[in-house]
Design a protein around this motif. Structure first.
Motif, short mmCIF file in Angstrom:
data_model
loop_
_atom_site.label_atom_id
_atom_site.label_comp_id
_atom_site.label_asym_id
_atom_site.label_seq_id
_atom_site.Cartn_x
_atom_site.Cartn_y
_atom_site.Cartn_z
N HIS A 32 0.86 -1.18 0.00
CA HIS A 32 0.00 0.00 0.00
C HIS A 32 0.89 1.22 0.00
O HIS A 32 1.71 1.39 0.88
CB HIS A 32 -0.89 -0.02 1.25
N CYS A 33 0.77 2.05 -1.00
CA CYS A 33 1.64 3.23 -1.13
C CYS A 33 0.78 4.48 -1.11
O CYS A 33 -0.28 4.52 -1.72
CB CYS A 33 2.43 3.16 -2.43
N SER A 34 1.23 5.50 -0.41
CA SER A 34 0.44 6.71 -0.31
C SER A 34 1.32 7.91 -0.03
O SER A 34 2.49 7.78 0.28
CB SER A 34 -0.60 6.57 0.80
N ASP A 35 0.73 9.08 -0.09
CA ASP A 35 1.38 10.33 0.31
C ASP A 35 0.62 10.91 1.49
O ASP A 35 -0.61 10.96 1.48
CB ASP A 35 1.37 11.36 -0.83
N HIS A 36 1.36 11.36 2.47
CA HIS A 36 0.77 12.16 3.53
C HIS A 36 0.37 13.50 2.92
O HIS A 36 0.98 13.96 1.96
CB HIS A 36 1.81 12.36 4.65
N PRO A 37 -0.67 14.14 3.44
CA PRO A 37 -1.08 15.44 2.86
C PRO A 37 0.05 16.45 2.76
O PRO A 37 0.06 17.30 1.88
CB PRO A 37 -2.16 15.92 3.85
N GLU A 38 1.04 16.36 3.65
CA GLU A 38 2.15 17.30 3.60
C GLU A 38 3.23 16.88 2.60
O GLU A 38 4.23 17.56 2.46
CB GLU A 38 2.77 17.44 5.00
N GLY A 39 3.02 15.74 1.97
CA GLY A 39 3.95 15.33 0.92
C GLY A 39 4.92 14.24 1.32
O GLY A 39 5.82 13.92 0.55
N THR A 40 4.78 13.64 2.51
CA THR A 40 5.69 12.59 2.94
C THR A 40 5.23 11.25 2.36
O THR A 40 4.12 10.82 2.62
CB THR A 40 5.72 12.50 4.47
N ALA A 41 6.11 10.62 1.62
CA ALA A 41 5.75 9.35 0.98
C ALA A 41 6.01 8.20 1.92
O ALA A 41 6.87 8.26 2.79
CB ALA A 41 6.57 9.17 -0.30
N TRP A 42 5.26 7.14 1.74
CA TRP A 42 5.51 5.90 2.48
C TRP A 42 5.00 4.73 1.68
O TRP A 42 4.16 4.85 0.80
CB TRP A 42 4.89 5.93 3.87
N PHE A 43 5.53 3.57 1.99
CA PHE A 43 5.17 2.33 1.30
C PHE A 43 4.90 1.29 2.37
O PHE A 43 5.71 1.10 3.27
CB PHE A 43 6.31 1.89 0.38
N GLU A 44 3.78 0.61 2.26
CA GLU A 44 3.38 -0.31 3.32
C GLU A 44 3.08 -1.70 2.76
O GLU A 44 2.50 -1.83 1.69
CB GLU A 44 2.14 0.23 4.04
N PHE A 45 3.52 -2.72 3.49
CA PHE A 45 3.09 -4.08 3.18
C PHE A 45 2.83 -4.81 4.49
O PHE A 45 3.22 -4.34 5.56
CB PHE A 45 4.13 -4.82 2.32
N HIS A 46 2.14 -5.93 4.41
CA HIS A 46 1.76 -6.67 5.60
C HIS A 46 2.45 -8.03 5.66
O HIS A 46 2.70 -8.66 4.63
CB HIS A 46 0.24 -6.89 5.65
N MET A 47 2.75 -8.47 6.86
CA MET A 47 3.31 -9.80 7.10
C MET A 47 2.33 -10.59 7.94
O MET A 47 1.85 -10.10 8.97
CB MET A 47 4.65 -9.70 7.85
N GLU A 48 2.04 -11.79 7.51
CA GLU A 48 1.17 -12.65 8.31
C GLU A 48 1.84 -13.02 9.62
O GLU A 48 3.06 -13.22 9.68
CB GLU A 48 0.83 -13.93 7.54
N LEU A 49 1.03 -13.13 10.66
CA LEU A 49 1.54 -13.51 11.97
C LEU A 49 1.39 -15.01 12.19
O LEU A 49 0.56 -15.67 11.55
CB LEU A 49 0.78 -12.75 13.05
N PRO A 50 2.18 -15.58 13.08
CA PRO A 50 2.09 -17.02 13.36
C PRO A 50 0.68 -17.39 13.82
O PRO A 50 0.07 -16.69 14.62
CB PRO A 50 3.11 -17.24 14.49
N SER A 51 0.19 -18.50 13.31
CA SER A 51 -1.14 -18.99 13.69
C SER A 51 -0.98 -20.02 14.80
O SER A 51 -1.05 -21.22 14.59
CB SER A 51 -1.85 -19.61 12.49
N GLU A 52 -0.72 -19.54 15.99
CA GLU A 52 -0.54 -20.42 17.13
C GLU A 52 -1.70 -20.25 18.10
O GLU A 52 -2.52 -19.35 17.96
CB GLU A 52 0.79 -20.12 17.83
N THR A 53 -1.77 -21.14 19.08
CA THR A 53 -2.87 -21.11 20.04
C THR A 53 -2.93 -19.78 20.77
O THR A 53 -3.99 -19.16 20.90
CB THR A 53 -2.73 -22.25 21.06
N GLU A 54 -1.79 -19.31 21.28
CA GLU A 54 -1.73 -18.02 21.97
C GLU A 54 -1.40 -16.94 20.96
O GLU A 54 -0.36 -16.99 20.31
CB GLU A 54 -0.67 -18.06 23.07
N PRO A 55 -2.25 -15.93 20.80
CA PRO A 55 -2.03 -14.91 19.77
C PRO A 55 -0.69 -14.19 19.93
O PRO A 55 -0.25 -13.91 21.05
CB PRO A 55 -3.20 -13.94 19.98
#
Length: 474
Positions: free
Chosen positions: A22-45
């Motif tokens: 996910h890529c976007s610009d902050h209204p003031e012009g600061t760019a960032w790039f985002e991605f997600h990592m899956e978390l371990p599927s264990e009994t205790e979150p």
């Protein structure tokens, strides 16, 4: 780049990859790039704050934990650590219901290969590999029944690279805790300066004194430097013995290193906290971060510096020689960190001695330090011990422990958790500290400095020690 207007884009990768971009610009012009990592599927979150706030390395520069937004921020490499390049960007980690949101600041896009390198560093820091997941599950199964209310979940936070872990172990030796923090900060400031082309002294070049003076560290000298007295013969003899023991007699290592901080300044201080599209996830603006702190330096960045320059620039003292020899050994191929990591991939006990034998010839890595490095590599059956371990057994378990009896005492108390004796010990240590000082994941960085070995020995409440942050190592 930062002034460009760029529409938000959302691109789904293969479901098996476990992240989106996910890529976007902050209204003031600061760019960032985002991605997600899956978390371990264990009994205790999985809990990010529990995984991060489990070892003192998370309090040392260039790491910054924000207890309000529960976000970890630090620079990470955009390439393989063994590459000759050292390009890095500021990365923030925050938890969402089933994933980690990974925001890379100041860019509109990073390549899939760069994403993989960043993901590998995060996996290492948070111990998300299959082998580590297995260790966490097994430890919890044998330990949780005895201690169901402890916050320590079985993950010991570490650095994104083995080199950073090893250098930070060296920084813990034979000094007051504020100086340890200052040295780590100064090394990151040095890295930022090297990236910006500031002058430095290369081995065998020019006048390192002049060049070092031109490159004044931003981190103030600690109070201990203002109280220096002429050393007595006894002090000189003690120092000689300490050096001969390869730093293994220092009482600061085992306990105080859990509590590094930015005692002079908060790394991200007053920077703006930005909300993402998901209100449960907050990220700091990268703003002035690199104006104060760079990434932790790589072996390549350090290898050609002169020892005198490094010692003076970062106030490292004799540690500069150890760090340079380590960096040079890695660059020259004499020390194979990739091989060490590969051998420890499944934490096979059959590889433990082999790994120890490879670490033993490295100057500055005696038995205690080696055991700590091997713990970072995923071996939990050995408890590295020093005078703080002795103190803990005496104070908490009422043992009349000495250097001659400590291994027997450790086995008596923690042996039933084999092969996770260290995790059981560390869970107890962490619980002891949090009972006395409060939850680490809720503590502001300015408070880290008061968690010291001396305060542990005090019979008074630790809160009464706030006016005395600088405690000598015991």
């Amino acid at each position: 780049m930062f002034g460009e207007k760029n529409k938000s884009i959302l691109m789904e990768d293969s479901p098996n990859q476990g992240f989106h971009r996910h890529c976007s610009d902050h209204p003031e012009g600061t760019a960032w790039f985002e991605f997600h990592m899956e978390l371990p599927s264990e009994t205790e979150p999985f809990q990010l704050d529990q995984a991060v706030c489990s070892h003192g390395f998370f309090m040392m520069a260039p790491n910054h934990w924000d207890p309000l937004s529960k976000t970890l921020t630090r620079p990470l490499l955009l390439h393989n650590p063994s590459s000759s390049s050292s390009s890095s960007l500021l990365v923030s980690l925050s938890q969402r219901p089933q994933s980690l949101a990974v925001r890379v600041h100041s860019v509109h896009f990073i390549s899939p290969q760069q994403q993989r390198h960043i993901k590998a560093q995060i996996t290492r820091m948070l111990r998300l590999s299959e082998a580590e997941e297995k260790a966490v599950r097994e430890f919890r199964s044998v330990h949780a029944a005895d201690h169901p209310n402890r916050s320590f979940g079985g993950r010991v936070f570490r650095s994104p690279t083995l080199f950073e872990d090893m250098v930070k172990c060296i920084l813990l030796c034979n000094c007051q805790w504020p100086r340890t923090l200052s040295m780590a900060q100064a090394l990151c400031e040095l890295q930022s300066g090297l990236q910006n082309g500031l002058p430095c002294a290369v081995e065998g070049s020019g006048n390192p004194k002049v060049e070092a003076e031109e490159f004044v560290p931003k981190t103030p000298a600690s109070k201990e430097n203002r109280r220096k007295k002429a050393p007595t013969k006894g002090v000189l003899l003690k120092k000689k013995l300490e050096l001969e023991l390869e730093m293994e007699v220092d009482g600061n290592l085992q306990m105080d290193h859990m509590f590094a901080s930015s005692s002079d300044t908060t790394l991200l201080g007053d920077l703006e906290v930005l909300r993402s599209d998901d209100s449960c996830c907050q990220f700091p603006n990268e703003g002035e971060y690199f104006d104060h702190t760079g990434n932790f330096p790589s072996p390549i960045e350090l290898a050609n510096l002169s020892e005198s320059f490094l010692a003076k620039r970062c106030k490292l003292g004799y540690r500069a020689g150890y760090i340079l020899e380590l960096a040079q050994g890695i660059v020259e191929g004499k020390i194979q960190l990739e091989q060490l990591e590969e051998l420890s991939k499944d934490a096979s006990l059959s590889c433990y001695k082999q790994l120890g034998d490879q670490l033993k010839p490295i100057k500055g890595f005696g038995p205690f330090t080696r055991a700590n490095v091997l713990m970072c590599l995923g071996y939990y059956h050995v408890i590295p011990w020093d005078s703080e371990t002795v103190r803990h057994l005496k104070q908490v378990h009422s043992k009349n422990t000495s250097s001659k009896t400590i291994e027997r005492d450790l086995e008596e108390i923690y042996g039933k958790y084999e092969p996770y004796q260290f995790l059981a010990f560390w869970s107890e240590i962490w619980d002891f500290y949090e009972t006395r000082f409060g939850k680490m994941n809720e503590m502001h960085s300015s408070e880290y400095k008061r968690i010291t070995a001396s305060n542990m020995r005090s019979t008074r409440k630790a809160t009464n020690k706030r006016k005395r942050p600088s405690q000598k190592c015991q």
